[in-house]
Write a protein that holds these residues in place. Structure first.
Motif, PDB file in Angstrom:
ATOM      1  N   PHE A   8     -18.707   6.353  14.644  1.00  0.00           N
ATOM      2  CA  PHE A   8     -17.381   5.725  14.586  1.00  0.00           C
ATOM      3  C   PHE A   8     -16.465   6.532  13.677  1.00  0.00           C
ATOM      4  CE2 PHE A   8     -19.423   2.401  16.746  1.00  0.00           C
ATOM      5  CZ  PHE A   8     -18.468   1.503  17.214  1.00  0.00           C
ATOM      6  N   GLU A   9     -15.166   6.439  13.962  1.00  0.00           N
ATOM      7  CA  GLU A   9     -14.167   7.155  13.170  1.00  0.00           C
ATOM      8  C   GLU A   9     -13.530   6.216  12.159  1.00  0.00           C
ATOM      9  OE1 GLU A   9     -10.180   9.958  13.757  1.00  0.00           O
ATOM     10  OE2 GLU A   9     -10.939   8.782  15.444  1.00  0.00           O
ATOM     11  N   ILE A  10     -13.523   6.610  10.891  1.00  0.00           N
ATOM     12  CA  ILE A  10     -12.845   5.851   9.845  1.00  0.00           C
ATOM     13  C   ILE A  10     -11.367   6.227   9.866  1.00  0.00           C
ATOM     14  CG2 ILE A  10     -12.666   5.354   7.379  1.00  0.00           C
ATOM     15  CD1 ILE A  10     -15.583   6.287   7.103  1.00  0.00           C
ATOM     16  N   THR A  11     -10.506   5.247  10.013  1.00  0.00           N
ATOM     17  CA  THR A  11      -9.070   5.478  10.004  1.00  0.00           C
ATOM     18  C   THR A  11      -8.393   4.408   9.155  1.00  0.00           C
ATOM     19  OG1 THR A  11      -8.604   4.100  11.957  1.00  0.00           O
ATOM     20  CG2 THR A  11      -9.225   6.381  12.365  1.00  0.00           C
ATOM     21  N   ARG A  12      -7.145   4.673   8.759  1.00  0.00           N
ATOM     22  CA  ARG A  12      -6.300   3.722   8.029  1.00  0.00           C
ATOM     23  C   ARG A  12      -7.028   3.100   6.830  1.00  0.00           C
ATOM     24  NH1 ARG A  12      -3.289   6.124  11.119  1.00  0.00           N
ATOM     25  NH2 ARG A  12      -1.492   5.166  12.153  1.00  0.00           N
ATOM     26  N   PHE A  13      -7.678   3.949   6.026  1.00  0.00           N
ATOM     27  CA  PHE A  13      -8.299   3.517   4.766  1.00  0.00           C
ATOM     28  C   PHE A  13      -7.161   3.191   3.808  1.00  0.00           C
ATOM     29  CE2 PHE A  13     -10.339   4.085   0.673  1.00  0.00           C
ATOM     30  CZ  PHE A  13     -11.643   3.656   0.861  1.00  0.00           C
ATOM     31  N   CYS A  14      -6.970   1.917   3.521  1.00  0.00           N
ATOM     32  CA  CYS A  14      -5.745   1.452   2.871  1.00  0.00           C
ATOM     33  C   CYS A  14      -6.067   0.618   1.632  1.00  0.00           C
ATOM     34  CB  CYS A  14      -4.933   0.626   3.865  1.00  0.00           C
ATOM     35  SG  CYS A  14      -3.413  -0.081   3.206  1.00  0.00           S
ATOM     36  N   LEU A  15      -5.527   1.024   0.490  1.00  0.00           N
ATOM     37  CA  LEU A  15      -5.631   0.259  -0.749  1.00  0.00           C
ATOM     38  C   LEU A  15      -4.284  -0.379  -1.034  1.00  0.00           C
ATOM     39  CD1 LEU A  15      -7.564   2.865  -2.944  1.00  0.00           C
ATOM     40  CD2 LEU A  15      -8.497   1.173  -1.345  1.00  0.00           C
TER      41      LEU A  15
END
Length: 213
Positions: A97-104
């Motif tokens: 799977f692709e990790i996208t939009r890692f948002c803090l």
């Protein structure tokens, strides 16, 4: 609390709205990315469909951090927008799977950001083990990639960095095994975050803010 929204599950609509609003605040308002906006409030693109999975850290319904996971058996950000970042074939497998939009969330201060970042990274590893995911891939800025590869897990670049859109980007791959959570913890990436959060001033954000695409 970690909320996981997967295809076929009933989503928490309020929490999803909070996540999309947080994404707009980070990726559009702060970083200036040219992305679509829904109703002037939410950052959503063509990959926010029924195939996306979301991991969301929340506190009493407030968004703290989140990440979107995309199946690589369908077109994603790496395969569709940045295939040139891969020296070989773009990762494509049912267990990748692709990790996208890692948002803090922008409301967090520096200490809180570190804590929830670590919690979300740890959650990505434990969720992968539970879901049968053996590999992640992603697109990241070069500086952020250098941090990611020091988290203790198995991480490598898929090709040489390429300058595009005013920044150097890297395609990366992360291997997940049963001992990945322990490796993360040994490197200081723990799963807990504090409940009592001292808020930063609205809109403030420590320097060095970087995200996965």
């Amino acid at each position: 609390m970690l909320k996981v929204t997967t295809p076929g599950t009933e989503p928490d609509a309020a929490l999803l709205r909070a996540m999309f609003a947080a994404r707009k605040a980070v990726f559009i308002d702060l970083l200036g990315w040219d992305l679509p906006v829904l109703a002037g409030q939410y950052e959503m693109d063509q990959f926010d469909d029924e195939h996306a999975r979301y991991l969301i850290l929340s506190d009493n319904g407030d968004h703290l951090a989140s990440a979107r996971l995309l199946p690589t058996t369908r077109q994603g950000i790496l395969s569709g927008l940045f295939p040139m970042l891969c020296a070989g074939p773009v990762p494509c497998a049912p267990d990748t799977f692709e990790i996208t939009r890692f948002c803090l969330d922008r409301s967090l201060n520096a200490r809180e950001r570190r804590d929830v970042r670590n919690s979300l990274v740890h959650a990505l590893a434990t969720f992968a083990i539970e879901a049968g995911i053996s590999r992640y891939c992603a697109v990241a800025g070069l500086g952020w990639f250098r941090q990611i590869e020091r988290f203790g897990w198995s991480c490598r670049a898929l090709g040489a960095p390429i300058r595009t859109g005013g920044q150097e980007l890297v395609g990366l791959e992360i291997g997940i095994t049963a001992d990945t959570p322990q490796l993360l913890e040994a490197a200081g990436i723990h799963c807990g975050h504090g409940d009592n959060r001292a808020k930063a001033k609205p809109g403030s954000l420590p320097a060095g803010h970087k995200e996965w695409h």
